[in-house]
Design an enzyme around this catalytic site. Structure first.
Site, short mmCIF file in Angstrom:
data_model
loop_
_atom_site.label_atom_id
_atom_site.label_comp_id
_atom_site.label_asym_id
_atom_site.label_seq_id
_atom_site.Cartn_x
_atom_site.Cartn_y
_atom_site.Cartn_z
CG PHE A 20 -1.82 -1.20 1.26
CD1 PHE A 20 -2.98 -1.22 0.51
CD2 PHE A 20 -1.47 -2.31 1.98
CE1 PHE A 20 -3.78 -2.34 0.50
CE2 PHE A 20 -2.26 -3.44 1.98
CZ PHE A 20 -3.42 -3.45 1.24
CB CYS A 21 -0.22 4.73 -0.73
SG CYS A 21 0.38 6.42 -0.60
N PRO A 22 2.73 4.33 1.00
CG PRO A 22 4.62 5.42 1.90
CD PRO A 22 3.37 4.66 2.29
#
Lengths: 83, 138
Positions: A20-22
């Site tokens: 997931f981000c980042p």
């Protein structure tokens, strides 16, 4: 720019799908540092944030985005290290 | 003006520390230096071994708190301390402990995670934050 993802040969591929981000961006940065200048890298990301984050970072860092190819449930970003 | 982001890390709950770690990663990715000033519950969360035990979420979450924690576990989202450590490998991340909180909680620098590098007073942090492009209180 080449149209088909299969036509771009890369030196290294990073599969960051499911991260997931980042996460995917951080993996891209690490990956780029690990290849020589002029080398190419593919990043597979299923994180929707990558669509904007990856081009923004590539531009900021002075590299070249050779393409962003949508696949089933993820995108394949191909980047060339320029410096 | 320095190309820097200063975060005042006051909260010690998992959701807010996750925001700290994520913002830090993004800032480092975009070439900013990051300084974290740990104070109060934020400092407490950096006590050695405490990160694994940080399972509470802020009151803002209401009933969604446990849902968020469960989702983070299920989707194997990396922990906030791990995310911070990774950000530090990619760029300039400095973590400072608030002198007053250390005193209040009867702690020393050695009691904190190794990522915390120095004890500083609020005035020197503010001095540096006043030159940062971004300063946030979390």
């Amino acid at each position: 720019m080449l149209e088909k993802p299969g036509e771009i040969q890369v030196d290294k591929e990073i599969d960051a799908r499911g991260s997931f981000c980042p996460g995917p961006l951080m993996e891209l940065i690490r990956g780029i540092r690990a290849i020589p200048v002029g080398g190419t890298l593919a990043l597979l990301s299923s994180d929707p944030g990558s669509a904007r984050d990856v081009p923004a970072w590539v531009q900021k860092a002075g590299h070249e985005l050779l393409g962003a190819f949508p696949e089933q449930g993820y995108t394949r970003f191909v980047v060339r290290r320029k410096r | 003006m320095e190309n820097r982001m200063s975060l005042i890390v006051f909260s010690g709950t998992a959701d807010k520390l996750m925001a700290v770690a994520t913002l830090t990663s993004g800032a480092v990715a975009m070439g900013l230096e990051v300084e974290l000033f740990l104070t109060t519950w934020g400092l407490q969360a950096f006590r050695k071994g405490a990160a694994q035990a940080t399972v509470s979420v802020s009151k803002d979450a209401g009933d969604l708190g446990p849902v968020l924690l469960e989702q983070m576990r299920k989707k194997q989202v990396p922990g906030w301390l791990e995310t911070l450590q990774q950000a530090r490998e990619l760029g300039q991340v400095h973590v400072y402990a608030c002198a007053m909180t250390l005193e209040l909680l009867d702690m020393k620098l050695e009691d904190l995670e190794p990522i915390v590098e120095e004890v500083v007073g609020v005035a020197s942090f503010i001095e540096r934050a006043s030159e940062s492009r971004i300063t946030l209180f979390i």
